[in-house]
Design an enzyme around this catalytic site. Structure first.
Site, PDB file in Angstrom:
ATOM      1  N   SER A  93       0.843  -1.195   0.000  1.00  0.00           N
ATOM      2  CA  SER A  93       0.000   0.000   0.000  1.00  0.00           C
ATOM      3  C   SER A  93       0.883   1.253   0.000  1.00  0.00           C
ATOM      4  O   SER A  93       1.717   1.415  -0.883  1.00  0.00           O
ATOM      5  CB  SER A  93      -0.956  -0.040   1.198  1.00  0.00           C
ATOM      6  N   ASP A 194      -9.801  -5.323  -4.408  1.00  0.00           N
ATOM      7  CA  ASP A 194      -9.191  -4.515  -3.353  1.00  0.00           C
ATOM      8  C   ASP A 194     -10.135  -3.360  -3.062  1.00  0.00           C
ATOM      9  O   ASP A 194     -10.404  -2.531  -3.934  1.00  0.00           O
ATOM     10  CB  ASP A 194      -7.826  -4.009  -3.825  1.00  0.00           C
ATOM     11  N   HIS A 224      -7.180  -6.218   0.232  1.00  0.00           N
ATOM     12  CA  HIS A 224      -6.061  -5.273   0.285  1.00  0.00           C
ATOM     13  C   HIS A 224      -4.890  -5.775   1.129  1.00  0.00           C
ATOM     14  O   HIS A 224      -3.737  -5.730   0.704  1.00  0.00           O
ATOM     15  CB  HIS A 224      -6.543  -3.922   0.817  1.00  0.00           C
TER      16      HIS A 224
END
Length: 260
Positions: A93, A194, A224
């Site tokens: 991320s 996601d 995610h």
């Protein structure tokens, strides 16, 4: 303010091949710990820092920004380079964005980049409204815990501090501009579904980096936080194969257990 259980940074002194792992926005090292342990068990030197403002209370994050988070991973990379001949950077991320910027800035001091669901742009209307919204409300509902696997939990903030989020949005622009400077081998693993970072972020990264050695892996069963999800084993296996391909001696002469 005490640390959340699981938010502790991790370091393992292993061999001459090092790995720096970088967690995501409002998250903690807990989400990356299985990945860090996997490398440590194979004899690599591992650094998994806690980013400034994370792991305590979301209000602590309001006074931090991308410069603080980047300074910490830059410090960790330089520390690894003091003892390691090869260093790989792995990020999830926002940690992916920080990893890409490290690669762009440090060149040959980064030997390869592993990414899981990297974020490099604003996808939601909320994020696009941050320049105004952050002056009206201090935080909104948190982003952690997007995991398909039942029973798994991510340690992090249940609120998203908007001043920090605005700084992240500014950082994304800087990272996007720097992507053509990323020439190192890249292993990019992204979830098909996601709910936090749209897969188009990964498409953008693959389109703009200058890496001749670029591998895409689609994580079909995870959301995610894929490092804690159904495809965690695939992430561990593919990233270890990536490191061993680029550093064939990795792990052979290092310690194989312990270290914290």
């Amino acid at each position: 303010m005490p640390l959340m259980p699981g938010a502790e940074p991790f370091h393992h002194a292993g061999g001459e091949v090092g790995v720096l792992l970088v967690h995501g926005f409002t998250g903690t090292p807990q989400s990356m710990r299985p990945w860090a342990d996997h490398f440590a068990e194979r004899g690599l030197t591992v650094s998994l820092p806690l980013l400034p403002g994370h792991g305590t209370h979301w209000k602590d994050m309001q006074v931090t920004g991308w410069q603080d988070w980047y300074a910490e991973v830059d410090r960790a990379l330089r520390e690894l380079r003091r003892t390691c001949t090869r260093v790989f950077v792995c990020g999830m991320s926002m940690g992916g964005a920080l990893s890409l910027y490290l690669a762009a800035r440090h060149g040959e001091d980064v030997d390869g980049v592993c990414l899981v669901n990297p974020s490099v742009k604003a996808d939601s209307h909320l994020l696009k409204a941050l320049p105004v919204l952050r002056h009206l409300v201090p935080s909104v509902a948190g982003l952690i815990g997007d995991i398909a696997k039942e029973g798994e939990r991510e340690v992090g903030y249940d609120r998203t501090p908007l001043h920090a989020a605005h700084s992240l949005a500014q950082f994304w622009r800087i990272v996007r501009d720097a992507l053509p400077q990323v020439t190192q081998p890249v292993l990019l693993m992204h979830s098909a579904v996601d709910h936090v970072v749209d897969p188009s972020n990964s498409d953008l990264v693959m389109a703009r980096v200058s890496s001749a050695d670029l591998t895409e892996v689609v994580l079909e069963r995870s959301h995610h936080v894929a490092t804690l999800d159904h495809d965690a084993g695939l992430i561990l296996d593919r990233s270890w194969e990536f490191v061993r391909r680029l550093a064939p001696g990795a792990g052979k002469d290092g310690v194989t257990s312990g270290g914290a």
